[in-house]
Write an enzyme that holds these catalytic residues in place. Structure first.
Site, PDB file in Angstrom:
ATOM      1  N   ARG A   1      -8.731  -0.867   4.176  1.00 55.14           N
ATOM      2  CA  ARG A   1      -7.901   0.203   3.581  1.00 55.14           C
ATOM      3  C   ARG A   1      -6.523  -0.344   3.232  1.00 55.14           C
ATOM      4  O   ARG A   1      -5.895   0.118   2.287  1.00 55.14           O
ATOM      5  CB  ARG A   1      -7.728   1.359   4.579  1.00 55.14           C
ATOM      6  CG  ARG A   1      -8.967   2.145   4.864  1.00 55.14           C
ATOM      7  CD  ARG A   1      -8.633   3.393   5.648  1.00 55.14           C
ATOM      8  NE  ARG A   1      -7.565   4.157   4.985  1.00 55.14           N
ATOM      9  CZ  ARG A   1      -7.086   5.300   5.485  1.00 55.14           C
ATOM     10  NH1 ARG A   1      -7.553   5.790   6.604  1.00 55.14           N
ATOM     11  NH2 ARG A   1      -6.137   5.962   4.845  1.00 55.14           N
TER      12      ARG A   1
ATOM     13  N   ASP B   1       4.286   1.183  12.266  1.00 53.85           N
ATOM     14  CA  ASP B   1       3.112   0.460  11.748  1.00 53.85           C
ATOM     15  C   ASP B   1       3.044  -0.970  12.273  1.00 53.85           C
ATOM     16  O   ASP B   1       2.016  -1.629  12.133  1.00 53.85           O
ATOM     17  CB  ASP B   1       3.127   0.434  10.212  1.00 53.85           C
ATOM     18  CG  ASP B   1       2.948   1.828   9.656  1.00 53.85           C
ATOM     19  OD1 ASP B   1       3.189   2.033   8.460  1.00 53.85           O
ATOM     20  OD2 ASP B   1       2.584   2.730  10.430  1.00 53.85           O
TER      21      ASP B   1
ATOM     22  N   CYS C   1      -5.751  12.366  12.064  1.00 54.81           N
ATOM     23  CA  CYS C   1      -6.509  11.120  12.206  1.00 54.81           C
ATOM     24  C   CYS C   1      -6.269  10.615  13.621  1.00 54.81           C
ATOM     25  O   CYS C   1      -5.551  11.238  14.398  1.00 54.81           O
ATOM     26  CB  CYS C   1      -6.063  10.098  11.159  1.00 54.81           C
ATOM     27  SG  CYS C   1      -4.384   9.525  11.426  1.00 54.81           S
TER      28      CYS C   1
ATOM     29  N   LYS D   1       0.857  -1.206   0.000  1.00 53.00           N
ATOM     30  CA  LYS D   1       0.000   0.000   0.000  1.00 53.00           C
ATOM     31  C   LYS D   1       0.888   1.249   0.000  1.00 53.00           C
ATOM     32  O   LYS D   1       0.662   2.171  -0.786  1.00 53.00           O
ATOM     33  CB  LYS D   1      -0.885   0.002   1.244  1.00 53.00           C
ATOM     34  CG  LYS D   1      -1.592   1.316   1.509  1.00 53.00           C
ATOM     35  CD  LYS D   1      -2.479   1.281   2.733  1.00 53.00           C
ATOM     36  CE  LYS D   1      -1.751   1.538   4.006  1.00 53.00           C
ATOM     37  NZ  LYS D   1      -1.448   2.941   4.292  1.00 53.00           N
ATOM     38  N   ASN D   2       1.869   1.281   0.889  1.00 51.78           N
ATOM     39  CA  ASN D   2       2.646   2.527   1.058  1.00 51.78           C
ATOM     40  C   ASN D   2       3.663   2.753  -0.050  1.00 51.78           C
ATOM     41  O   ASN D   2       4.278   3.822  -0.115  1.00 51.78           O
ATOM     42  CB  ASN D   2       3.294   2.551   2.439  1.00 51.78           C
ATOM     43  CG  ASN D   2       2.248   2.689   3.525  1.00 51.78           C
ATOM     44  OD1 ASN D   2       1.075   2.962   3.247  1.00 51.78           O
ATOM     45  ND2 ASN D   2       2.644   2.468   4.768  1.00 51.78           N
TER      46      ASN D   2
ATOM     47  N   ARG E   1      -0.654  14.665  12.345  1.00 45.14           N
ATOM     48  CA  ARG E   1      -0.281  14.454  10.946  1.00 45.14           C
ATOM     49  C   ARG E   1      -0.051  15.773  10.181  1.00 45.14           C
ATOM     50  O   ARG E   1      -0.710  16.077   9.196  1.00 45.14           O
ATOM     51  CB  ARG E   1      -1.322  13.604  10.209  1.00 45.14           C
ATOM     52  CG  ARG E   1      -1.823  12.351  10.896  1.00 45.14           C
ATOM     53  CD  ARG E   1      -0.815  11.259  11.135  1.00 45.14           C
ATOM     54  NE  ARG E   1      -0.190  10.691   9.982  1.00 45.14           N
ATOM     55  CZ  ARG E   1      -0.669   9.646   9.306  1.00 45.14           C
ATOM     56  NH1 ARG E   1      -1.804   9.127   9.653  1.00 45.14           N
ATOM     57  NH2 ARG E   1      -0.018   9.160   8.268  1.00 45.14           N
ATOM     58  N   PRO E   2       0.843  16.635  10.649  1.00 37.11           N
ATOM     59  CA  PRO E   2       1.102  17.910   9.949  1.00 37.11           C
ATOM     60  C   PRO E   2       1.744  17.681   8.575  1.00 37.11           C
ATOM     61  O   PRO E   2       2.258  16.593   8.289  1.00 37.11           O
ATOM     62  CB  PRO E   2       2.076  18.627  10.874  1.00 37.11           C
ATOM     63  CG  PRO E   2       2.756  17.542  11.622  1.00 37.11           C
ATOM     64  CD  PRO E   2       1.744  16.444  11.794  1.00 37.11           C
TER      65      PRO E   2
HETATM   66  C1  EPZ Z   1       3.890   7.201   6.277  1.00 39.46           C
HETATM   67  O1  EPZ Z   1       3.014   8.211   6.707  1.00 39.46           O
HETATM   68  C2  EPZ Z   1       3.062   5.939   6.194  1.00 39.46           C
HETATM   69  N1  EPZ Z   1       1.983   6.140   5.229  1.00 39.46           N
HETATM   70  C3  EPZ Z   1       2.465   5.630   7.575  1.00 39.46           C
HETATM   71  O2  EPZ Z   1       1.767   4.389   7.453  1.00 39.46           O
HETATM   72  C4  EPZ Z   1       3.616   5.460   8.559  1.00 39.46           C
HETATM   73  O3  EPZ Z   1       3.075   5.232   9.850  1.00 39.46           O
HETATM   74  C5  EPZ Z   1       4.470   6.727   8.570  1.00 39.46           C
HETATM   75  O4  EPZ Z   1       4.940   7.007   7.227  1.00 39.46           O
HETATM   76  C6  EPZ Z   1       5.693   6.605   9.476  1.00 39.46           C
HETATM   77  O5  EPZ Z   1       6.484   5.513   9.037  1.00 39.46           O
HETATM   78  C7  EPZ Z   1       2.272   6.082   3.898  1.00 39.46           C
HETATM   79  O6  EPZ Z   1       3.405   5.877   3.504  1.00 39.46           O
HETATM   80  C8  EPZ Z   1       1.124   6.271   2.964  1.00 39.46           C
HETATM   81  P1  EPZ Z   1       5.563  10.813   8.148  1.00 39.46           P
HETATM   82  P2  EPZ Z   1       3.473   9.750   6.625  1.00 39.46           P
HETATM   83  O7  EPZ Z   1       5.371  12.040   7.348  1.00 39.46           O
HETATM   84  O8  EPZ Z   1       4.375   9.969   5.493  1.00 39.46           O
HETATM   85  C9  EPZ Z   1       5.898  14.118  11.437  1.00 39.46           C
HETATM   86  C10 EPZ Z   1      -0.034   2.925   7.686  1.00 39.46           C
HETATM   87  O9  EPZ Z   1      -0.489   2.415   8.724  1.00 39.46           O
HETATM   88  N2  EPZ Z   1       5.732  15.066  10.308  1.00 39.46           N
HETATM   89  O10 EPZ Z   1       6.755   9.957   7.892  1.00 39.46           O
HETATM   90  O11 EPZ Z   1       2.254  10.576   6.737  1.00 39.46           O
HETATM   91  C11 EPZ Z   1       4.648  13.302  11.697  1.00 39.46           C
HETATM   92  O12 EPZ Z   1       3.783  13.981  12.576  1.00 39.46           O
HETATM   93  C12 EPZ Z   1       0.338   4.383   7.688  1.00 39.46           C
HETATM   94  O13 EPZ Z   1       0.189   2.313   6.613  1.00 39.46           O
HETATM   95  C13 EPZ Z   1       5.883  16.439  10.541  1.00 39.46           C
HETATM   96  O14 EPZ Z   1       6.138  16.866  11.660  1.00 39.46           O
HETATM   97  O15 EPZ Z   1       4.288   9.895   7.982  1.00 39.46           O
HETATM   98  C14 EPZ Z   1       5.200  12.045  12.336  1.00 39.46           C
HETATM   99  O16 EPZ Z   1       5.406  12.271  13.721  1.00 39.46           O
HETATM  100  C15 EPZ Z   1      -0.060   5.109   8.964  1.00 39.46           C
HETATM  101  N3  EPZ Z   1       5.719  17.307   9.499  1.00 39.46           N
HETATM  102  C16 EPZ Z   1       6.550  11.861  11.656  1.00 39.46           C
HETATM  103  O17 EPZ Z   1       6.886  13.131  11.086  1.00 39.46           O
HETATM  104  C17 EPZ Z   1       5.439  16.876   8.230  1.00 39.46           C
HETATM  105  O18 EPZ Z   1       5.322  17.719   7.303  1.00 39.46           O
HETATM  106  C18 EPZ Z   1       6.540  10.839  10.566  1.00 39.46           C
HETATM  107  O19 EPZ Z   1       5.487  11.187   9.684  1.00 39.46           O
HETATM  108  C19 EPZ Z   1       5.299  15.483   8.016  1.00 39.46           C
HETATM  109  C20 EPZ Z   1       5.464  14.601   9.063  1.00 39.46           C
END
Ligand code: EPZ
Length: 432
Positions: A399, A307, A116, A22-23, A121-122
């Protein structure tokens, strides 16, 4: 609505083929917007999130089809640059269309994805990267309005307080594809899904070095062509089924997997008592033994993935001692704890940790899913619990897991998908 009805306390045995990731596929679907030619993707999992991303591509003027694991995307009307709140708010990953639209159509209006249950999720780092490339970014009425006649490559630091950002790195990498000169992303996310995205983009004609590491270099090109590509295996589905084997003391072989994507997970499974064999390069055999306690802290790849946190909380809830599971990525990602305690688990949430005192057995109960991985962890708990467990709101599961109950049935689980009508409060019924 649908629920799973599970008769627990049964060993899982046999082999299961892991589906496409998926990712990996979601950012690659967004990347098809970087060309006006047709793209063909194979080994695409039949997931609600994939279908939603195809709806977003259609809203952005593409013709799409999806049959037998193959997706075809053909951009037709490239004047369409609005990704609406109704669609984007349902799935955070759809925010990844921003970079490709900016790069290939010079403008984009994309709804902010919102938060969510697992966290705020910023997207501040996504927007930082676009601005650094020279895009004009304005936020109004919950939408990001982005435009740029020309993007210019530069060195961009993309690290945040929680480390690197996976989809943020994908978004900025795609925005930089046609930028003038070279873009270097420092503290890029090193996840395998980004390496896979870069492989897809390179097949289309992009010039990218270092994907899969903390430093990615993108040399701007004129345009990209359509291509054909096969999606990598889903390492999180693999982790979930590996826990299913361990928690039921079963003997399960996962096929179509990449063991090196799972070393942190396999290490912790081994610490928790399971026997692991990955001598075949695309298979992993897990033999469940008595479950021992262990401590887990989540980190960006190649650390232990957030995850897989909820599935491991289920496993350690029936270990022979005390375990502490800490999530440094999403401190609030513990909605599964309360539901597992209703099944007789003994887990205390303290800040960004779950303090787990293992119990001899869980007891089946009606429980409620809250997000993708939490719902998967409740299914795992149900597989080992004594008696019947009903997992409600399994639309969360659909999903990210392709035909989960069918795969579990083939391994010997007693699990059925059943339709039900949620009982509404009398006040709601009277108001209707
Ligand atoms: C990806 O989400 C995955 N989703 C998530 O999987 C996974 O949990 C996550 O990476 C962490 O490994 C997809 O790839 C579609 P991040 P993503 O941006 O990219 C902070 C699942 O269950 N952050 O790496 O949205 C954020 O708050 C899903 O399959 C900022 O501060 O996660 C978090 O603490 C859930 N500012 C950390 O970084 C930003 O602009 C990691 O978030 C972006 C993120």
């Amino acid at each position: 609505m649908y629920k799973f009805i599970i008769e627990g306390d049964r060993e899982l045995n046999g082999s299961v083929r892991i589906s496409g990731s998926k990712n990996a596929v979601l950012p690659i679907l967004a990347a098809t917007l970087l060309t006006n030619e047709q793209s063909v993707l194979h080994n695409v999992p039949d997931l609600a999130d994939v279908k939603l991303m195809l709806e977003i591509l259609e809203e952005l003027g593409c013709k799409t089809s999806f049959a037998n694991g193959t997706v075809v995307v053909k951009p037709i009307d490239i004047s369409r640059t609005l990704a609406s709140y109704e669609l984007v708010s349902q799935m955070r990953a759809s925010f990844c269309v921003l970079g490709p639209l900016l790069a290939n159509r010079k403008r984009a209006t994309v709804s902010l994805p919102g938060g969510c249950v697992i966290g705020v999720r910023p997207v501040d780092l996504h927007l930082k990267g676009m601005r650094e490339l020279g895009a004009k970014i304005e936020i109004e009425h919950g939408y990001v309005h982005a435009s740029a006649d020309k993007l210019v490559g530069k060195r961009i630091f993309l690290g945040g307080n929680a480390g690197s950002t996976v989809t943020g790195t994908a978004n900025v990498m795609m925005a930089a594809i046609f930028a003038e000169g070279t873009t270097i992303i420092e503290q890029a996310a090193p996840e395998p899904e980004l390496e896979s995205l870069a492989q897809f983009l390179t097949k289309m004609g992009a010039k990218i070095k270092g994907a899969g590491s903390h430093k990615i270099e993108i040399e701007g090109v004129e345009n990209l062509t359509g291509t054909e590509f096969t999606i990598m295996p889903d390492r999180m589905e693999a982790a979930t089924f590996a826990v299913a084997a361990a928690i039921t003391h079963g003997d399960v072989t996962l096929t179509n997997v990449v063991p090196e994507h799972l070393f942190a997970v396999l290490e912790k499974l081994n610490e928790a008592g399971a026997e692991i064999d990955f001598s075949n390069n695309d298979e992993i055999r897990i033999i469940g033994k008595d479950i021992r306690p262990t401590d887990i802290v989540t980190f960006p790849y190649p650390g232990f993935p957030t995850d897989a946190q909820a599935p491991f909380v289920a496993l350690l809830s029936v270990a022979s001692g005390l375990s502490i599971v800490t999530d440094t990525i999403y401190p609030d990602r513990f909605m599964h704890v309360a539901e597992m305690n209703r099944m007789g688990a003994n887990i205390r949430k303290q800040n960004n940790s779950a303090i787990i005192t293992g119990v001899k057995a869980l007891s089946g109960a009606p429980v409620m899913g809250s997000d993708l991985r939490a719902t998967a962890s409740l299914v795992l708990a149900g597989l080992v619990a004594k008696g019947t467990t009903e997992v409600h709101r399994i639309y969360h599961l659909d999903r990210g897991y392709e035909k989960m109950e069918v795969k579990l049935q083939k391994l010997g689980a007693q699990i059925e998908r059943a339709e039900y009508t949620p009982r509404r409060r009398k006040s709601d019924r009277q108001a209707a």
